[in-house]
Design a protein around this motif. Sequence first.
Motif, short mmCIF file in Angstrom:
data_model
loop_
_atom_site.label_atom_id
_atom_site.label_comp_id
_atom_site.label_asym_id
_atom_site.label_seq_id
_atom_site.Cartn_x
_atom_site.Cartn_y
_atom_site.Cartn_z
N ASP A 128 -1.50 -13.93 3.03
CA ASP A 128 -0.19 -13.60 3.62
C ASP A 128 -0.21 -13.63 5.15
OD1 ASP A 128 -1.91 -11.33 3.49
OD2 ASP A 128 -0.23 -10.00 3.89
N GLN A 129 -1.40 -13.62 5.74
CA GLN A 129 -1.49 -13.59 7.21
C GLN A 129 -1.69 -14.98 7.82
OE1 GLN A 129 -0.82 -11.06 9.07
NE2 GLN A 129 -0.52 -9.70 7.32
N ILE A 150 -6.11 -3.55 9.38
CA ILE A 150 -5.19 -3.20 8.29
C ILE A 150 -4.22 -2.15 8.83
CG2 ILE A 150 -5.01 -2.12 5.99
CD1 ILE A 150 -7.68 -3.28 5.23
N GLN A 151 -2.97 -2.24 8.41
CA GLN A 151 -1.98 -1.24 8.83
C GLN A 151 -2.15 0.05 8.03
OE1 GLN A 151 2.15 -2.31 9.11
NE2 GLN A 151 1.71 -4.41 8.53
N GLY A 207 -8.93 -9.01 -0.45
CA GLY A 207 -8.53 -10.00 0.55
C GLY A 207 -9.19 -9.77 1.90
N ILE A 255 -3.60 -11.08 -4.08
CA ILE A 255 -3.51 -10.29 -5.31
C ILE A 255 -2.06 -9.90 -5.49
CG2 ILE A 255 -4.29 -8.16 -6.47
CD1 ILE A 255 -6.51 -10.29 -6.02
N LYS A 309 3.43 -10.27 -3.85
CA LYS A 309 2.08 -9.78 -3.56
C LYS A 309 2.01 -8.26 -3.66
CE LYS A 309 1.92 -8.79 1.31
NZ LYS A 309 0.97 -8.33 2.25
N MET A 310 0.84 -7.77 -4.04
CA MET A 310 0.61 -6.33 -4.06
C MET A 310 0.71 -5.85 -2.61
SD MET A 310 -2.75 -4.35 -5.61
CE MET A 310 -2.49 -4.79 -7.31
N SER A 311 1.55 -4.83 -2.36
CA SER A 311 1.82 -4.43 -0.98
C SER A 311 2.02 -2.92 -0.87
CB SER A 311 3.09 -5.17 -0.51
OG SER A 311 3.68 -4.52 0.56
N1 AQP Z 1 -1.99 -8.54 -2.04
C1 AQP Z 1 -2.96 -8.89 -1.21
N2 AQP Z 1 -3.95 -9.72 -1.63
C2 AQP Z 1 -4.95 -10.09 -0.78
N3 AQP Z 1 -5.05 -9.66 0.50
C3 AQP Z 1 -4.08 -8.83 0.94
N4 AQP Z 1 -3.88 -8.23 2.12
C4 AQP Z 1 -2.77 -7.46 2.07
N5 AQP Z 1 -2.22 -7.55 0.86
C5 AQP Z 1 -3.00 -8.40 0.12
C6 AQP Z 1 -4.76 -8.38 3.28
O1 AQP Z 1 -5.12 -7.08 3.72
C7 AQP Z 1 -5.22 -7.09 5.14
C8 AQP Z 1 -4.42 -5.99 5.75
O2 AQP Z 1 -3.05 -6.16 5.54
P1 AQP Z 1 -2.04 -5.17 6.26
O3 AQP Z 1 -2.10 -3.86 5.65
O4 AQP Z 1 -2.23 -5.19 7.71
O5 AQP Z 1 -0.63 -5.78 6.04
P2 AQP Z 1 -0.09 -6.61 4.89
O6 AQP Z 1 -0.79 -7.91 4.81
O7 AQP Z 1 1.39 -6.70 5.11
O8 AQP Z 1 -0.49 -5.72 3.63
P3 AQP Z 1 0.42 -4.79 2.80
O9 AQP Z 1 -0.35 -4.01 1.85
O10 AQP Z 1 1.55 -5.60 2.24
O11 AQP Z 1 0.94 -3.78 3.87
P4 AQP Z 1 2.41 -3.45 4.24
O12 AQP Z 1 3.09 -3.18 2.96
O13 AQP Z 1 2.33 -2.28 5.12
O14 AQP Z 1 2.97 -4.65 4.91
C9 AQP Z 1 -4.76 -8.48 5.60
O15 AQP Z 1 -5.91 -9.27 5.85
C10 AQP Z 1 -4.00 -8.99 4.44
O16 AQP Z 1 -4.01 -10.40 4.39
#
Ligand code: AQP
Length: 325
Positions: A146-147, A8-9, A21, A183, A192-194
């Motif tokens: 998303d990955q 996770i970042q 997730g 999510i 997506k929640m981010s």
């Molecule tokens: N909304 C989500 N629902 C389910 N899984 C999620 N993941 C992230 N957002 C959701 C999963 O969490 C892991 C880590 O993700 P990340 O932090 O490396 O980067 P991301 O996917 O880009 O998540 P964020 O929160 O949107 O971070 P930022 O905003 O920094 O880019 C992954 O397994 C991801 O699938």
Amino acid sequence: MSRVLSGIQPSGVLHLGNYLGALRRWVQRQDVDDAYFCIVDLHALTLDIEPEALRSQTLDAAASYLAAGLDPDRAVLFVQSHVPEHTSLSWLLECTASYGELLRMTQFKDKGKGQASVRAGLLTYPVLMAADILVYDAQRVPVGDDQRQHIELARNLAIRFNGRYGETFVVPAADIPDVGARIMDLQQPTKKMSKSTSTPQGLINLTDSPDEIARKVRRAVTDTDNEVRYDTEAKPGISNLLEILASATGAGPDELADRFSDYGSLKGAVAEAVIELLRPVRESYEELSSDPGTVRAALAKGAEKAQSVAGPVLARAQDAVGLLK
Ligand code: AQP
């Protein structure tokens, strides 16, 4: 036992999407699999981040890993930049990837949109992510939906490299859950929640108090017809709440929809379920955040173990491409 790797970042406080997730599923896998979980701090440099924030959020993310139930005796927990083999391998993979395939990554397009200057790292970090995975010979990568595209890239790079230089890498597979894989933002349920793009009201953080969780769920955007039905196209807000409740309780979203006759009672049930789901994580996080020594010790132990696995895989790849030993 299969080898699993995920990360996770530390680009903000971890949220409910990261938990459902990724994190919660990692905890379930740590006794079953040979598990490697890292905090991908180098990925967080692809967007603007203050140095102090990066440092403290990396430690906070590690505290969240432990608070969620990851155990440094049962899984290898570490910080990506503590194992320089990731970036060394990344260069070999950049020379395997094509510019065109990186331009097609939807996260690159989404995150780069509207920025005056896009960092080159935002284009190439999916290759670094491929290196994160391949350098451990990981067979499976538990991630949210998303990955999916990034894991596909890691597979393609492994296959291409193996084809060009001989069998070197294990080809990994994505492991994406049926429920809770995406999510959505509570205020914009079609996104997506981010960490980096949601507003505070759109996110449920792992550190939120019960009152904050209840308030955010109560104010979640829905629609006006007051019919509780699982339909992600026509009713994204209600479907997201059903998906969260399904993920928290183990029941199916359609089955849950039949139990509620109005939005208020659904929101009440979602808030209660999320509060109870996150309560032990938050309590443990509060203890750990006043004990950075424990967190740092877990990371140091993890980096040592991780490097002992990554070193030989990197050497194998360097040898394969013809670097002089
Ligand atoms: N909304 C989500 N629902 C389910 N899984 C999620 N993941 C992230 N957002 C959701 C999963 O969490 C892991 C880590 O993700 P990340 O932090 O490396 O980067 P991301 O996917 O880009 O998540 P964020 O929160 O949107 O971070 P930022 O905003 O920094 O880019 C992954 O397994 C991801 O699938």
